[in-house]
Design a protein around this motif. Structure first.
Motif, PDB file in Angstrom:
ATOM      1  N   GLU A  87       0.817  -1.223   0.000  1.00  0.00           N
ATOM      2  CA  GLU A  87       0.000   0.000   0.000  1.00  0.00           C
ATOM      3  C   GLU A  87       0.847   1.268   0.000  1.00  0.00           C
ATOM      4  O   GLU A  87       0.467   2.265  -0.638  1.00  0.00           O
ATOM      5  CB  GLU A  87      -0.990  -0.016   1.166  1.00  0.00           C
ATOM      6  CG  GLU A  87      -2.170  -0.955   0.912  1.00  0.00           C
ATOM      7  CD  GLU A  87      -3.325  -0.724   1.875  1.00  0.00           C
ATOM      8  OE1 GLU A  87      -3.219   0.189   2.720  1.00  0.00           O
ATOM      9  OE2 GLU A  87      -4.317  -1.457   1.769  1.00  0.00           O
ATOM     10  N   SER A 140     -15.904   6.124 -11.800  1.00  0.00           N
ATOM     11  CA  SER A 140     -16.209   6.473 -10.400  1.00  0.00           C
ATOM     12  C   SER A 140     -16.163   7.977 -10.190  1.00  0.00           C
ATOM     13  O   SER A 140     -17.030   8.554  -9.524  1.00  0.00           O
ATOM     14  CB  SER A 140     -15.218   5.781  -9.461  1.00  0.00           C
ATOM     15  OG  SER A 140     -15.326   4.377  -9.539  1.00  0.00           O
ATOM     16  N   LEU A 195     -15.459  10.998   0.617  1.00  0.00           N
ATOM     17  CA  LEU A 195     -14.140  10.376   0.510  1.00  0.00           C
ATOM     18  C   LEU A 195     -13.103  11.177   1.292  1.00  0.00           C
ATOM     19  O   LEU A 195     -12.194  10.617   1.896  1.00  0.00           O
ATOM     20  CB  LEU A 195     -13.729  10.285  -0.965  1.00  0.00           C
ATOM     21  CG  LEU A 195     -14.507   9.282  -1.815  1.00  0.00           C
ATOM     22  CD1 LEU A 195     -14.304   9.589  -3.296  1.00  0.00           C
ATOM     23  CD2 LEU A 195     -14.069   7.860  -1.497  1.00  0.00           C
ATOM     24  N   PRO A 231     -12.952   9.142   5.284  1.00  0.00           N
ATOM     25  CA  PRO A 231     -12.226   8.113   4.517  1.00  0.00           C
ATOM     26  C   PRO A 231     -12.441   6.708   5.060  1.00  0.00           C
ATOM     27  O   PRO A 231     -12.203   5.735   4.339  1.00  0.00           O
ATOM     28  CB  PRO A 231     -10.767   8.558   4.631  1.00  0.00           C
ATOM     29  CG  PRO A 231     -10.714   9.460   5.827  1.00  0.00           C
ATOM     30  CD  PRO A 231     -12.040  10.135   5.876  1.00  0.00           C
ATOM     31  N   GLU A 232     -12.915   6.612   6.312  1.00  0.00           N
ATOM     32  CA  GLU A 232     -13.181   5.275   6.867  1.00  0.00           C
ATOM     33  C   GLU A 232     -14.336   4.586   6.126  1.00  0.00           C
ATOM     34  O   GLU A 232     -14.500   3.363   6.241  1.00  0.00           O
ATOM     35  CB  GLU A 232     -13.483   5.356   8.371  1.00  0.00           C
ATOM     36  CG  GLU A 232     -14.843   5.958   8.738  1.00  0.00           C
ATOM     37  CD  GLU A 232     -14.845   7.490   8.775  1.00  0.00           C
ATOM     38  OE1 GLU A 232     -13.856   8.093   8.315  1.00  0.00           O
ATOM     39  OE2 GLU A 232     -15.833   8.062   9.273  1.00  0.00           O
ATOM     40  N   ALA A 272     -14.540   4.644   2.852  1.00  0.00           N
ATOM     41  CA  ALA A 272     -14.114   4.462   1.465  1.00  0.00           C
ATOM     42  C   ALA A 272     -14.160   3.001   1.015  1.00  0.00           C
ATOM     43  O   ALA A 272     -14.514   2.710  -0.131  1.00  0.00           O
ATOM     44  CB  ALA A 272     -12.703   5.023   1.276  1.00  0.00           C
ATOM     45  N   ALA A 273     -13.809   2.069   1.903  1.00  0.00           N
ATOM     46  CA  ALA A 273     -13.794   0.659   1.492  1.00  0.00           C
ATOM     47  C   ALA A 273     -15.196   0.205   1.084  1.00  0.00           C
ATOM     48  O   ALA A 273     -15.369  -0.466   0.050  1.00  0.00           O
ATOM     49  CB  ALA A 273     -13.244  -0.214   2.616  1.00  0.00           C
ATOM     50  N   VAL A 316     -16.253   1.868  -2.195  1.00  0.00           N
ATOM     51  CA  VAL A 316     -15.637   1.219  -3.360  1.00  0.00           C
ATOM     52  C   VAL A 316     -16.427  -0.020  -3.774  1.00  0.00           C
ATOM     53  O   VAL A 316     -16.649  -0.265  -4.963  1.00  0.00           O
ATOM     54  CB  VAL A 316     -14.169   0.863  -3.057  1.00  0.00           C
ATOM     55  CG1 VAL A 316     -13.628  -0.163  -4.045  1.00  0.00           C
ATOM     56  CG2 VAL A 316     -13.303   2.124  -3.090  1.00  0.00           C
ATOM     57  N   ASP A 317     -16.879  -0.801  -2.799  1.00  0.00           N
ATOM     58  CA  ASP A 317     -17.681  -1.982  -3.156  1.00  0.00           C
ATOM     59  C   ASP A 317     -18.984  -1.583  -3.832  1.00  0.00           C
ATOM     60  O   ASP A 317     -19.437  -2.254  -4.762  1.00  0.00           O
ATOM     61  CB  ASP A 317     -17.967  -2.825  -1.911  1.00  0.00           C
ATOM     62  CG  ASP A 317     -16.920  -3.897  -1.713  1.00  0.00           C
ATOM     63  OD1 ASP A 317     -16.516  -4.526  -2.706  1.00  0.00           O
ATOM     64  OD2 ASP A 317     -16.485  -4.113  -0.568  1.00  0.00           O
ATOM     65  N   ARG A 352      -9.077  -3.336  -5.088  1.00  0.00           N
ATOM     66  CA  ARG A 352      -9.790  -2.584  -4.031  1.00  0.00           C
ATOM     67  C   ARG A 352      -8.874  -1.538  -3.395  1.00  0.00           C
ATOM     68  O   ARG A 352      -9.267  -0.399  -3.151  1.00  0.00           O
ATOM     69  CB  ARG A 352     -10.299  -3.557  -2.969  1.00  0.00           C
ATOM     70  CG  ARG A 352     -11.585  -4.281  -3.335  1.00  0.00           C
ATOM     71  CD  ARG A 352     -12.139  -4.978  -2.095  1.00  0.00           C
ATOM     72  NE  ARG A 352     -13.505  -5.421  -2.312  1.00  0.00           N
ATOM     73  CZ  ARG A 352     -13.850  -6.657  -2.650  1.00  0.00           C
ATOM     74  NH1 ARG A 352     -12.898  -7.568  -2.833  1.00  0.00           N
ATOM     75  NH2 ARG A 352     -15.118  -6.978  -2.824  1.00  0.00           N
ATOM     76  N   ARG A 356      -9.486   2.503  -3.547  1.00  0.00           N
ATOM     77  CA  ARG A 356      -9.693   3.221  -2.280  1.00  0.00           C
ATOM     78  C   ARG A 356      -8.670   4.348  -2.121  1.00  0.00           C
ATOM     79  O   ARG A 356      -9.042   5.502  -1.850  1.00  0.00           O
ATOM     80  CB  ARG A 356      -9.608   2.233  -1.113  1.00  0.00           C
ATOM     81  CG  ARG A 356      -9.643   2.874   0.266  1.00  0.00           C
ATOM     82  CD  ARG A 356      -9.723   1.805   1.360  1.00  0.00           C
ATOM     83  NE  ARG A 356      -8.752   0.739   1.205  1.00  0.00           N
ATOM     84  CZ  ARG A 356      -7.459   0.813   1.564  1.00  0.00           C
ATOM     85  NH1 ARG A 356      -6.997   1.943   2.093  1.00  0.00           N
ATOM     86  NH2 ARG A 356      -6.653  -0.217   1.414  1.00  0.00           N
ATOM     87  N   VAL A 394      -9.706   8.435  -2.480  1.00  0.00           N
ATOM     88  CA  VAL A 394      -9.578   9.249  -1.265  1.00  0.00           C
ATOM     89  C   VAL A 394      -8.571  10.367  -1.477  1.00  0.00           C
ATOM     90  O   VAL A 394      -8.822  11.534  -1.133  1.00  0.00           O
ATOM     91  CB  VAL A 394      -9.176   8.364  -0.064  1.00  0.00           C
ATOM     92  CG1 VAL A 394      -8.736   9.234   1.112  1.00  0.00           C
ATOM     93  CG2 VAL A 394     -10.339   7.474   0.357  1.00  0.00           C
TER      94      VAL A 394
END
Length: 407
Positions: A121, A257, A271, A275-276, A278-279, A282-283, A363, A367, A371
């Motif tokens: 990451e 997106s 975003l 940001p928490e 964001a996951a 994204v889905d 993913r 993400r 963000v």
């Protein structure tokens, strides 16, 4: 089936350039295709079964009697392929079944596990930062696709594989040729040959310099090829598959997106401000956009009943992920985009043994990219209406050719 009966069947895929980029099918097309398993006519003149309901899609994709081997009689092709397509597919494990598929896939499983993707990451974040700096340097207005959405995942997959990014024009242009359903068999054969020759030469150079780097291709050479477990041609095919899939899908997801989120500034701001979330967001983007709209292709190797229809051995089936992800039996108000939706039951990465091996990487890239884009460019907006944008309607992977933005 007689010729007259065949011509009465609905054609798949439908051609409709006026359709919204966020809509897999318009209302008239939905009446024609959505629902129980139905028979359709393909551009090649063959027929196949169209499977669109979430339950039916899951049942088919996990059933061992449905083959991904395009050399099998009855395989439902959406365009003519050159005869060499099957002979030149060594290492392309998404076209293999059973143990042959598993043998190659297991060599890559650890590389794309969530814990290993977390380790890279920082690399993804650095690549995103660099791409955003390039976007800022380009100045407004700019094309988000060519300055950010495409180079970011291309650089990441190049770094992981050990492919020189300096060659990106070569493999990006040829990837798009291969994904275009209008490409002739002769051009497919020529383009595949060019890409395989390029990767073969790269692998040959790496084989004499195994201590100079620690990328994925060198690890596979050292740990699989040199002991005789993996053939060089198989490694070429695996590298080709990862290189194309590793940048095309993520690049198209980023472009679409951003187009979607910037139409609703409060969703785009989520975003940056939360940001928490964001996951999960994204889905929902993966569910809602479902960029592989022409479907996943299979052929039955024995008689199987799916959704109340008997699909006989030798008959083709097309699995419509995009419609399964809009199934009202699974998702409330499925045609709406809800950033707070729990969309984890989506099938954007497929299902069963062929479920996308690179989904943790995809993913993470989506993400981090979205963000950071929202954080660095909070006032970003698209300067064209969705219907004015050039879309990739004839591609196996749907997306935008360009996305003009300002900030």
């Amino acid at each position: 089936m007689t010729q007259s009966t065949k011509t009465e069947l609905p054609q798949w895929p439908p051609v409709n350039s006026a359709r919204s980029p966020f809509t897999p099918l318009d209302d008239a097309e939905r009446q024609r295709y959505v629902g129980p398993v139905t028979r359709v006519l393909l551009p090649t003149g063959a027929t196949a079964w169209l499977v669109s309901r979430h339950t039916d899609v899951r049942q088919l994709l996990r059933h061992p009697a449905f083959s991904s081997d395009l050399s099998r009689p009855g395989f439902p092709l959406l365009r003519p392929l050159p005869p060499e397509a099957t002979r030149n597919s060594e290492g392309t494990f998404i076209q293999l079944d059973g143990d042959a598929h598993f043998r190659l896939r297991r060599m890559l499983t650890a590389e794309f596990m969530i814990k290993n993707v977390r380790r890279i990451e920082p690399l993804i974040a650095q690549t995103v930062d660099e791409a955003l700096a390039d976007l800022a340097a380009a100045g407004a207005p700019a094309d988000l696709v060519s300055t950010f959405a495409l180079p970011m995942p291309s650089k990441v997959i190049c770094h992981l594989l050990g492919v020189p990014y300096a060659d990106h024009d070569f493999f990006q242009s040829r990837s798009r040729v291969l994904l275009d359903r209008g490409t002739s068999p002769e051009e497919i054969q020529h383009t595949v040959g060019e890409l395989r020759d390029y990767l073969r030469a790269l692998i040959d150079r790496k084989r004499v310099r195994l201590d100079e780097a620690d990328d994925l291709l060198i690890r596979l050479i050292r740990e699989r090829v040199e002991p005789g477990e993996l053939g060089v041609d198989e490694l070429v095919g695996m590298a080709l598959l990862l290189l194309i899939a590793g940048h095309e899908t993520t690049a198209n997801m980023i472009g679409l997106s951003v187009l979607l989120l910037t139409r609703h500034p409060e969703q785009y701001a989520l975003l940056r401000d939360r940001p928490e979330l964001a996951a999960g967001l994204v889905d929902e983007l993966l569910r809602y956009l479902s960029i592989v709209r022409t479907g996943l292709l299979r052929v039955a190797t024995e008689d199987v009943e799916i959704g109340g229809r008997l699909i006989r051995a030798g008959e083709g089936a097309i699995v419509l992920i995009a419609l399964a992800n809009r199934d009202a039996e699974v998702f409330d108000e499925p045609d709406g985009f809800d950033p707070y939706r729990q969309a984890h039951r989506h099938l954007a990465f497929g299902f069963g043994m062929h479920q996308c091996i690179g989904q943790p990487l995809a993913r993470a890239e989506l993400r981090i990219a979205l963000v950071e884009l929202a954080r660095r460019f909070p006032d970003l907006r698209v300067t064209a209406d969705p219907q004015e944008l050039s879309t990739r309607d004839n591609s196996i992977v749907f997306g935008l050719d360009a996305l003009p933005v300002t900030w």
